[in-house]
Enzyme design. Structure first.
Site, PDB file in Angstrom:
ATOM      1  CB  SER A 163      93.286 -47.918  21.203  1.00  0.00           C
ATOM      2  OG  SER A 163      93.871 -48.995  21.903  1.00  0.00           O
ATOM      3  CD  GLU A 164      90.477 -49.730  23.149  1.00  0.00           C
ATOM      4  OE1 GLU A 164      89.680 -49.489  22.240  1.00  0.00           O
ATOM      5  OE2 GLU A 164      91.623 -50.133  22.943  1.00  0.00           O
ATOM      6  CB  THR A 165      92.144 -45.646  29.716  1.00  0.00           C
ATOM      7  OG1 THR A 165      93.131 -44.926  28.967  1.00  0.00           O
ATOM      8  CG2 THR A 165      92.516 -45.622  31.195  1.00  0.00           C
ATOM      9  CB  ALA A 184      96.062 -46.644  30.215  1.00  0.00           C
ATOM     10  CG  HIS A 219      94.126 -54.344  23.609  1.00  0.00           C
ATOM     11  ND1 HIS A 219      93.044 -53.764  22.973  1.00  0.00           N
ATOM     12  CD2 HIS A 219      94.937 -53.335  23.989  1.00  0.00           C
ATOM     13  CE1 HIS A 219      93.209 -52.456  22.971  1.00  0.00           C
ATOM     14  NE2 HIS A 219      94.356 -52.158  23.581  1.00  0.00           N
TER      15      HIS A 219
END
Length: 125
Positions: A43-45, A20, A71
């Site tokens: 997994s990540e924002t 995100a 990423h």
């Protein structure tokens, strides 16, 4: 705030590595960014705020803030290039891991990752 979901390392929707990306005018409280990351459940924002000619970039997982996410950085560059600064061909990000630079060549994005000095680590029992 606008929030995007970007699939890195692919040309196909619902493939690759999703992250995100939230582009902010000003920083939100850390607790709110953490709650958004938990709600996104990716997994990540990534959270980006423009500071001068560069962006401050922070990454949160559902478990907390992290120092580096490749990423999500590339995903942030994609969002900025397509929705915020379409004429830019280079993005500089100030992060907990130092400055990261992403270059754009058409539809392709490349980034130099930071290099860390190797140091011996004693083995424990």
């Amino acid at each position: 705030m606008k929030c995007y979901v970007v699939d890195a390392f692919t040309k196909e929707i619902f493939k690759g590595n999703p992250a995100a990306v939230c582009v902010l005018d000003t920083w939100l409280p850390d607790e709110l960014m953490q709650a958004i990351a938990m709600e996104n459940n990716l997994s990540e924002t990534a959270f980006a705020v423009k500071e001068g000619d560069a962006y401050r970039l922070r990454w949160f997982t559902p478990g907390g803030e992290i120092d580096l996410c490749g990423h999500a950085t590339l995903g942030t560059s994609f969002v900025l290039a397509n929705f915020v600064e379409p004429k830019a061909d280079r993005f500089v990000f100030h992060t907990l891991s130092g400055d990261l630079v992403v270059s754009r060549n058409g539809d392709l994005f490349s980034m130099d990752f930071p290099a860390y000095d190797m140091v011996p680590t004693p083995v424990t029992d």
